[in-house]
Structure formats: structure tokens, C-alpha cells
Motif scaffolding. Structure first.
Motif, PDB file in Angstrom:
ATOM      1  N   TYR A 137       0.881  -1.174   0.000  1.00 48.13           N
ATOM      2  CA  TYR A 137       0.000   0.000   0.000  1.00 48.13           C
ATOM      3  C   TYR A 137       0.910   1.213   0.000  1.00 48.13           C
ATOM      4  N   TYR A 138       0.897   1.939  -1.110  1.00 50.91           N
ATOM      5  CA  TYR A 138       1.801   3.071  -1.269  1.00 50.91           C
ATOM      6  C   TYR A 138       1.108   4.113  -2.140  1.00 50.91           C
ATOM      7  N   GLY A 139       1.227   5.375  -1.728  1.00 53.23           N
ATOM      8  CA  GLY A 139       0.488   6.407  -2.444  1.00 53.23           C
ATOM      9  C   GLY A 139      -0.992   6.206  -2.240  1.00 53.23           C
ATOM     10  N   ASP A 140      -1.724   6.161  -3.344  1.00 54.32           N
ATOM     11  CA  ASP A 140      -3.165   5.898  -3.295  1.00 54.32           C
ATOM     12  C   ASP A 140      -3.499   4.528  -3.855  1.00 54.32           C
ATOM     13  N   VAL A 141      -2.522   3.628  -3.906  1.00 52.12           N
ATOM     14  CA  VAL A 141      -2.698   2.327  -4.557  1.00 52.12           C
ATOM     15  C   VAL A 141      -2.351   1.212  -3.580  1.00 52.12           C
TER      16      VAL A 141
END
Length: 529
Positions: free
Chosen positions: A483-487
Motif C-alpha cells: 500500500y503506497y500512495g493511493d494504490v
């Protein structure tokens, strides 16, 4: 004889000179006096009457690469023949109705004013001669232009021409819009608030670049050095931004702030090429490598020499996990990293430099319980507790938390401590190895039933999506790969023999609804609406 056509094929080297000479000769013939022409004609007629088989020269036609020139005078033709090196073919069949050709070499060319002689016609009553096979008129074919970029001509090209052809084909292919190239971009939409337009756009760009980077987890890659990636993208990632569009009129808010709808387009190949060059991209290990950092206490005092760590390393090695603690230069091995986030981040960066995938850390506490008599002997009772945390190096996420304790007795303290350590470390090491054997392939590798990439989510939305996915099959296990950024990228594991139509369930979900893109039978991209 009434006339004939003479066609000549002039070599390329002499074509221009012969044509120019002919034009001069024709101009001279046109200016000759009329009485000279009459005199010449009369003389020729007299000679024709006295000599059998001679004829008056007829109008002559010269066919070159691009022009046909006809002359009425034999001298001009003779001078032209003398000026050219080649052969002349005189064809009479079309005019006389007979078949026959005569080839004159430069040596046999008549002098100016001399008659052109041909074979005498057969006498009346004589047997006809065998027909001579006619030759087609000789024409100069237009030279076929060969371009080095012609498809199909590569077999006859030099190595340099072939290389140029290959480069041109690559350039032409690059310019053609293909479905694969269109899929090489990612669009992200935001509605953000900021101090001004430029600052708000920069925030949107950074979020888009981070989300685009997280797409790597949807394939077979992972990101390492994530603590360094965000500042790097903030400073150098702008070159991967293909387009920035303000999707509406910015709204003025209180406090001199604005709210803007922004759409960011990211060039994925350009971004990934840069990240790979800077070594932010790696492949997960098939079997993870481990480092151990353990705080050991005996009787509320830190031990001067490690007691549990060698036993724990041996337990991991016995379960086929390599332990590379000796390669860690910092931080110290005798500390509990779970108690200090800064030290954990330092350990993660050092582990990534050494190709380590998992950090095992925690605290061991061994303390005396009591001393008692068993029959006639005195025994010392000790208890050892282990509180261990297993972390992923690439994300810093917790894989597992294991707690255990064990007590033992022996005639003396040293034997009691050793006994408790041997038992509890062996038991706990086996549990940790079992967890890694189970979780690592399902999380990091492709041993899953489905992989789902969720875009445009925050932590609360992601929890809701995971709950929804779990409702599709209560026995299903969900592993969060990243889970990184908005993804977020999730791996789904179903019980053996269980099957669900995930495509149908996602498309017919109502809370929330999704935009669904099915990549293949196992992989889906979704975005909550």
C-alpha cells in the motif's frame, strides 16, 4: 526502298553528349539551301538507277533514354554514329513487310553522304530464303530506383544501410499509436486544497508519481528504499509527468487557499526506467533472508554475551532460511527495533543494502522463579519469555508477532537457563519459520488465486474494500502485498477446491461500486466510484 527506322541504345556515359551533338546536326541540316537538297536527291537517284540493291536513305529515328529524334538527312545520322561508341540496329520489317535486321558496327558505318546498303531482294522466281528470327527493338529501360528504406530490399543492402533501415523502422514503429503504448500511461484525478496553484499541482504530481510507482507491486517487482523514494520523486520525478490538466475553475477558500480539480498523467515506462537506474526496483526473493536483532536480559540485566540469538539463528537455518545478521553494520544487534521506529528504518536501509528481506527483532527475558527441594536435591527454577516481531524490509510492515514463554528447573542456575532457552527458542523459531513459509509466497510471490490492485484509496476505504472482498468468501485469506500512495495491491487465497467468480462479484458490487478492468483470469484493477 521507301524508308526505315534506326534505333540506337546510347550508353549512359555518352547519352548527354550524343543528344547535344544531334541537336546541332539537325540545326545545320535545316539551314541547308534548297537547291543543294535537290542536287543531292538527283545524284542519289542516278546512282540508284546504276547500282542494283542500293536505296535512298529514309528518315531516321534515334531512341535515347528520354527523347526520340528523327532526321531527314543521312549525313547527320552518320556523324552521330561516328560520335557514339555502340551498335546500331536498323529494323525494316515494319516498313517493308519483310523480316530482317542488320547490325552495323562503328567500323562499318558509311561515311557522310554515302548510301546505306542492305541485302538485295531475292530475284523473281528464286526460292525464298529462310526467315531470320527477328530481334525486338532495343529500348533503354528506366533505371529502377532502389531506396535503402524499401521493405524487402534489405537482403541487398550493406551492413550500414541495414542498420539505418532498422533504426528507421524502429522510429516509425515508435510513432505509431498502439494499444500497448496507450496502456503505458496512468491517469490520476484529485481535488486538492493548497496555498496556490503551483503548490497544489506539485502535491498532485507527487501523489500521482507515488501511486504510479506502487503499480510495480501488481507485477513481479517490489520497491526498496521507500523512505528515500518520496523525496527523490519530489525533486526529480517531474520528467515522468506527461500532462497536467486543471479540470475546472479553482475555488477560492478562506485563508487565501484554493481548491482545484487536477488530472495528472504519468509516463510509466519513463518513470520505471529512472527508478530502475537508481536501484529503487528489485525482485522479491523466493526464500527470504533474515537478520536478527534481539535484546537479551537475564535477571533484569542485559547480558554481556548473546544467549538466545545463536539458538534462534540456528533454528531459522534448520528451516532453510539464511541468517545474515553478521552483514549488518548498523544498528547494533542487541537492541529491540520494535521499540524505536528510527532504529527500525535504519535497519531496513542497511538490510536492503545487504539483500536482506526480513527483520526478526524483539526481547528475551530470562528470570529466576524459585528454588525448591525435589526429594533430597535442591533445584533452581527459571522462566524465559520471548516477544518477537517479524518485519518486511521493503515496506516496514509487520508480518507476525509471536510471544511465548517456558520454564524449567535444574540443579543450578546455568543449567536451568540453558534448558529454558533451548526449548523455547527451538519452539518459537519453528513457529516463525512456519509463518514465513506460509505468508511469504502468498504475499510476495505469485502463489495466489487472485491479485487485485485498488486505486484511489485511503486507509479507511482500503479497510472497507478488504471487508467487502472477505464477504465474497468467508474462508478466503487476504494478503496485502503493498500500500503506497493511493494504490494497494492485494493477493487473495481461497481454500483448496473453492472457486468464486470475482469478476462478476466486483462488477455487481453496490457498496462501494467499482470501475473494473480485468487484466487476465487472475488479476483485476479496480477503483471505487
Amino acid at each position: 526502298m521507301s524508308g526505315g527506322i534506326v534505333r540506337t541504345r546510347v550508353t549512359s556515359a555518352l547519352c548527354g553528349a550524343a543528344a547535344a551533338f544531334l541537336l546541332l546536326a539537325l540545326s545545320a541540316g535545316a539551314q541547308a539551301p534548297a537547291n543543294n537538297a535537290s542536287q543531292t536527291t538527283g545524284t542519289t537517284a542516278a546512282k540508284s538507277a546504276a547500282t542494283t540493291g542500293t536505296t535512298t536513305a529514309a528518315p531516321l529515328s534515334l531512341v535515347t533514354d528520354s527523347v526520340t529524334i528523327t532526321t531527314e538527312t543521312q549525313p547527320a545520322v552518320s556523324h552521330m554514329l561516328e560520335a557514339t561508341s555502340g551498335t546500331v540496329t536498323q529494323t525494316l520489317g515494319d516498313i517493308l513487310g519483310t523480316t530482317g535486321t542488320q547490325t552495323l558496327s562503328p567500323e562499318a558505318t558509311p561515311a557522310p553522304g554515302a548510301p546505306v546498303t542492305t541485302a538485295a531482294p531475292p530475284a523473281p522466281g528464286a526460292a525464298p530464303s529462310a526467315p531470320v528470327e527477328s530481334e525486338k527493338p532495343v529500348y533503354m529501360q528506366p533505371r529502377e530506383e532502389m531506396r535503402i528504406f524499401d521493405p524487402g530490399r534489405g537482403q541487398g543492402l550493406s551492413p550500414l544501410q541495414q542498420a539505418v533501415t532498422h533504426l528507421r523502422e524502429q522510429e516509425e514503429a515508435r510513432r505509431k499509436p498502439t494499444r500497448a503504448r496507450i496502456s503505458d500511461i496512468a491517469n490520476y484525478k484529485y481535488v486538492l486544497e493548497g496555498e496556490n496553484e503551483a503548490a497544489t499541482i506539485r502535491v498532485a504530481e507527487l501523489r500521482a508519481l507515488m501511486s504510479a510507482s506502487a503499480r510495480l507491486y501488481f507485477g513481479d517487482k517490489i520497491i526498496i528504499g521507500r523512505e528515500l523514494l518520496e523525496p527523490y520523486l519530489s525533486r526529480y520525478g517531474e520528467k515522468a509527468i506527461a500532462q497536467v490538466v486543471i479540470d475546472g475553475q479553482p475555488q477560492i477558500l478562506a485563508g487565501n487557499k484554493i481548491r482545484m480539480p487536477i488530472r495528472i498523467t504519468v509516463n510509466l515506462p519513463l518513470l520505471y526506467e529512472d527508478l530502475a537506474e537508481k536501484q529503487f526496483i528489485a525482485e522479491p526473493s523466493i526464500r527470504p533472508r533474515v537478520t536478527i536483532h534481539l535484546r537479551e536480559m537475564v535477571g533484569d540485566m542485559l547480558t554481556s554475551e548473546p544467549l538466545a540469538m545463536p539458538r534462534l539463528a540456528a533454528a531459522m537455518e534448520n528451516n532453510l532460511f539464511r541468517v545474515l545478521s553478521k552483514d549488518m553494520e548498523k544498528p547494533a544487534l542487541n537492541i529491540d527495533l520494535s521499540k524505536d521506529a528510527g532504529q527500525l528504518d535504519t535497519a531496513r536501509l542497511e538490510a536492503e543494502r545487504n539483500g536482506i528481506d526480513v527483520i526478526l527483532t524483539g526481547t528475551m527475558n530470562t528470570r529466576p522463579i524459585t528454588t525448591g527441594q525435589i526429594l533430597y536435591d535442591t533445584y533452581h527454577f527459571w522462566q524465559t519469555s520471548l516477544d518477537l516481531y517479524l518485519y518486511r524490509v521493503d515496506t516496514g510492515e509487520l508480518i507476525a508477532h509471536v510471544k511465548d514463554s517456558y520454564s524449567a528447573n535444574a540443579p543450578n542456575d546455568a543449567q536451568a537457563i540453558s534448558k529454558t532457552l533451548d526449548t523455547i527458542v527451538s519452539r518459537t523459531g519453528t513457529r516463525i519459520a512456519t509463518i514465513l513459509h506460509d505468508v511469504w509466497p502468498a504475499t510476495m510471490l505469485n502463489q495466489m488465486d487472485y491479485r487485485v490492485m485498488v486505486s484511489g484509496v485511503n486507509p479507511a476505504t482500503l479497510d472497507h474494500v478488504e471487508t467487502l472482498l472477505q464477504s465474497f468468501a468467508p474462508q478466503m485469506r487476504i494478503f496485502r502485498k503493498a500500500y503506497y500512495g493511493d494504490v494497494a495491491v492485494l493477493n487473495l487465497m481461497l481454500p483448496e477446491g473453492k472457486h468464486i467468480d470475482l469478476d462478476y462479484l466486483l462488477r455487481h458490487s453496490t457498496n462501494p461500486q467499482f470501475i473494473v478492468h480485468k487484466v487476465d483470469d487472475k488479476r483485476f484493477e479496480i477503483e471505487p466510484i
